[in-house]
Design an enzyme around this catalytic site. Structure first.
Site, PDB file in Angstrom:
ATOM      1  N   GLY A  40       0.803  -1.220   0.000  1.00 46.15           N
ATOM      2  CA  GLY A  40       0.000   0.000   0.000  1.00 46.15           C
ATOM      3  C   GLY A  40       0.839   1.274   0.000  1.00 46.15           C
ATOM      4  O   GLY A  40       0.343   2.360   0.318  1.00 46.15           O
ATOM      5  N   HIS A  98      11.819   1.232   1.805  1.00 40.66           N
ATOM      6  CA  HIS A  98      11.488  -0.170   2.112  1.00 40.66           C
ATOM      7  C   HIS A  98      12.523  -0.763   3.079  1.00 40.66           C
ATOM      8  O   HIS A  98      12.427  -1.919   3.458  1.00 40.66           O
ATOM      9  CB  HIS A  98      11.500  -1.014   0.831  1.00 40.66           C
ATOM     10  CG  HIS A  98      10.386  -0.685  -0.135  1.00 40.66           C
ATOM     11  ND1 HIS A  98       9.088  -0.479   0.262  1.00 40.66           N
ATOM     12  CD2 HIS A  98      10.384  -0.561  -1.495  1.00 40.66           C
ATOM     13  CE1 HIS A  98       8.335  -0.232  -0.813  1.00 40.66           C
ATOM     14  NE2 HIS A  98       9.095  -0.262  -1.870  1.00 40.66           N
ATOM     15  N   SER A 128      -0.107  -9.704  -4.719  1.00 36.92           N
ATOM     16  CA  SER A 128       0.107  -8.406  -5.364  1.00 36.92           C
ATOM     17  C   SER A 128       1.491  -8.352  -6.000  1.00 36.92           C
ATOM     18  O   SER A 128       1.649  -7.901  -7.136  1.00 36.92           O
ATOM     19  CB  SER A 128      -0.050  -7.293  -4.321  1.00 36.92           C
ATOM     20  OG  SER A 128       0.099  -6.048  -4.929  1.00 36.92           O
ATOM     21  N   TYR A 189      -2.991  -1.996   6.169  1.00 27.90           N
ATOM     22  CA  TYR A 189      -3.694  -1.694   4.921  1.00 27.90           C
ATOM     23  C   TYR A 189      -5.179  -2.014   5.072  1.00 27.90           C
ATOM     24  O   TYR A 189      -6.048  -1.227   4.691  1.00 27.90           O
ATOM     25  CB  TYR A 189      -3.068  -2.549   3.811  1.00 27.90           C
ATOM     26  CG  TYR A 189      -3.680  -2.402   2.433  1.00 27.90           C
ATOM     27  CD1 TYR A 189      -3.218  -1.445   1.535  1.00 27.90           C
ATOM     28  CD2 TYR A 189      -4.714  -3.242   2.026  1.00 27.90           C
ATOM     29  CE1 TYR A 189      -3.769  -1.327   0.268  1.00 27.90           C
ATOM     30  CE2 TYR A 189      -5.278  -3.124   0.758  1.00 27.90           C
ATOM     31  CZ  TYR A 189      -4.795  -2.163  -0.109  1.00 27.90           C
ATOM     32  OH  TYR A 189      -5.353  -2.044  -1.364  1.00 27.90           O
TER      33      TYR A 189
HETATM   34  P1  A3P Z   1      -3.227  -5.261  -5.357  1.00 28.69           P
HETATM   35  O1  A3P Z   1      -2.150  -5.779  -6.267  1.00 28.69           O
HETATM   36  O2  A3P Z   1      -3.646  -6.262  -4.343  1.00 28.69           O
HETATM   37  O3  A3P Z   1      -4.367  -4.680  -6.078  1.00 28.69           O
HETATM   38  P2  A3P Z   1       2.418  -0.734  -3.378  1.00 28.69           P
HETATM   39  O4  A3P Z   1       1.909   0.630  -3.624  1.00 28.69           O
HETATM   40  O5  A3P Z   1       3.123  -0.897  -2.056  1.00 28.69           O
HETATM   41  O6  A3P Z   1       3.227  -1.221  -4.530  1.00 28.69           O
HETATM   42  O7  A3P Z   1       1.147  -1.685  -3.235  1.00 28.69           O
HETATM   43  C1  A3P Z   1       0.383  -2.009  -4.357  1.00 28.69           C
HETATM   44  C2  A3P Z   1      -0.968  -2.498  -3.903  1.00 28.69           C
HETATM   45  O8  A3P Z   1      -1.732  -1.393  -3.413  1.00 28.69           O
HETATM   46  C3  A3P Z   1      -1.748  -3.068  -5.075  1.00 28.69           C
HETATM   47  O9  A3P Z   1      -2.602  -4.067  -4.508  1.00 28.69           O
HETATM   48  C4  A3P Z   1      -2.535  -1.861  -5.555  1.00 28.69           C
HETATM   49  O10 A3P Z   1      -3.650  -2.168  -6.336  1.00 28.69           O
HETATM   50  C5  A3P Z   1      -2.908  -1.236  -4.219  1.00 28.69           C
HETATM   51  N1  A3P Z   1      -3.224   0.199  -4.316  1.00 28.69           N
HETATM   52  C6  A3P Z   1      -2.647   1.127  -5.109  1.00 28.69           C
HETATM   53  N2  A3P Z   1      -3.228   2.325  -4.932  1.00 28.69           N
HETATM   54  C7  A3P Z   1      -4.190   2.152  -4.016  1.00 28.69           C
HETATM   55  C8  A3P Z   1      -5.169   3.024  -3.439  1.00 28.69           C
HETATM   56  N3  A3P Z   1      -5.236   4.301  -3.782  1.00 28.69           N
HETATM   57  N4  A3P Z   1      -6.020   2.506  -2.522  1.00 28.69           N
HETATM   58  C9  A3P Z   1      -5.952   1.207  -2.163  1.00 28.69           C
HETATM   59  N5  A3P Z   1      -5.064   0.326  -2.683  1.00 28.69           N
HETATM   60  C10 A3P Z   1      -4.185   0.790  -3.599  1.00 28.69           C
END
Ligand code: A3P
Length: 295
Positions: A40, A98, A128, A189
């Site tokens: 997230g 990270h 994800s 999250y």
């Molecule tokens: P999913 O692949 O389960 O859909 P990061 O940003 O750490 O790379 O995490 C990516 C994950 O956060 C993905 O999950 C993505 O779809 C989700 N994500 C991205 N933007 C988001 C938002 N505005 N609200 C909620 N989830 C979000």
């Protein structure tokens, strides 16, 4: 990947991490988002940016920088972005990393800067990251298949994943948030998805940018809408741009759902994560969202 100070790093990013560790000087007013990949980060970057930069947000919603810049451009990743990019960030500086807590530069630990940590159910995080990985063509001949997914899953569940072991990364920040709650805010999250308004209000208070009574009635909802996955996904910058030379913005926004792992993993695949859950439990960490692993 390379194993360094108890954690795994992608080799291409390692030099940048070492340089971040040895040269970064935190300011007392800095805000640092810490997370594992795919938990997230992008969402939290957009929320943090919008909280800190919320003047006239209601009136100028469509003019907000989040409409023209991806959250990763607005909140640089320490260890990944170039020092010149870092040097240009206006105060209060918003950064993300990270890197695990134990490997953060001393100035982050000793200054008054604040850390927001976000974690996510390891199974959803794995799913994800698997989907994210699919965007990178390994080679024209190698197509990612079920076997490759299982191989990756076994490694991930045993701790061999970028910035992993996942459980140890979570535990380090969680312990610090208990010992030092004014320094580290620990978020989940799933909690944010379930009660976004309450979480946003708490987040803003923690950062020292509390919402006024008036703002609680409108600005909080504006920010949540602006930063929703549905909204960010539809923005032109996120449909077509790249935030890193080979990373397309569109892959940052997939489903954004809780519990999507059940659509991708068999019960025996999910069982591989039992040991990780056991480790978390033994350390005293409990999350109502992680119990899902046992079902
Ligand atoms: P999913 O692949 O389960 O859909 P990061 O940003 O750490 O790379 O995490 C990516 C994950 O956060 C993905 O999950 C993505 O779809 C989700 N994500 C991205 N933007 C988001 C938002 N505005 N609200 C909620 N989830 C979000």
């Amino acid at each position: 990947m390379l194993f360094y100070q108890g954690f795994w790093y992608l080799s291409f990013a390692f030099q940048g991490i070492i340089s971040f560790q040895s040269h970064f000087e935190a300011h007392d007013t800095d805000i640092l988002l810490a997370s594992l990949p795919k938990t997230g980060t992008t969402w939290l970057k957009s929320l943090l940016y919008a909280i800190v930069n919320r003047e006239n947000i209601s009136k100028n919603h469509s003019k907000h920088p989040l409409h023209t810049k991806n959250p990763h451009e607005l909140v640089p990743q320490l260890g990944l972005n170039q020092p010149e990019t870092i040097a240009q960030v206006p105060s209060p500086r918003l950064f993300a990393t990270h890197v695990p807590y134990s490997s953060l530069p001393e100035s982050i630990k000793t200054s008054n800067c604040r850390i927001v940590y976000v974690c996510r159910n390891p199974l959803d995080t794995f799913v994800s990251s698997w989907h994210y990985f699919l965007q990178f063509e390994i080679s024209k001949e190698t197509k990612p298949d079920k076997e490759m997914m299982e191989e990756y899953l076994i490694k991930y569940s045993k701790g061999v994943s970028p910035y992993g072991p996942h459980d140890e990364h979570v535990l380090e920040y969680w312990k610090e948030s208990i010992q030092n709650p004014t320094k580290v805010l620990f978020l989940e999250y799933e909690g944010l998805k379930k009660e976004p308004k309450a979480h946003l209000i708490r987040l803003a208070e923690f950062l020292g940018f509390p919402f006024s009574a008036d703002e609680k009635d409108n600005v909080v909802d504006e920010i949540l809408e602006l930063c929703s996955i549905k909204n960010l996904k539809e923005m032109e910058v996120n449909k077509s741009g790249q935030w890193f030379p080979w990373v397309e913005n569109k892959y940052l926004f997939r489903k954004g759902e809780v519990g999507d792992w059940v659509n991708h993993l068999t019960p025996s695949m999910a069982k591989q994560f039992d040991q990780m859950q056991e480790n978390l439990k033994k350390a005293g960490f409990s999350s109502k969202y992680y119990q899902i692993l046992k079902s």
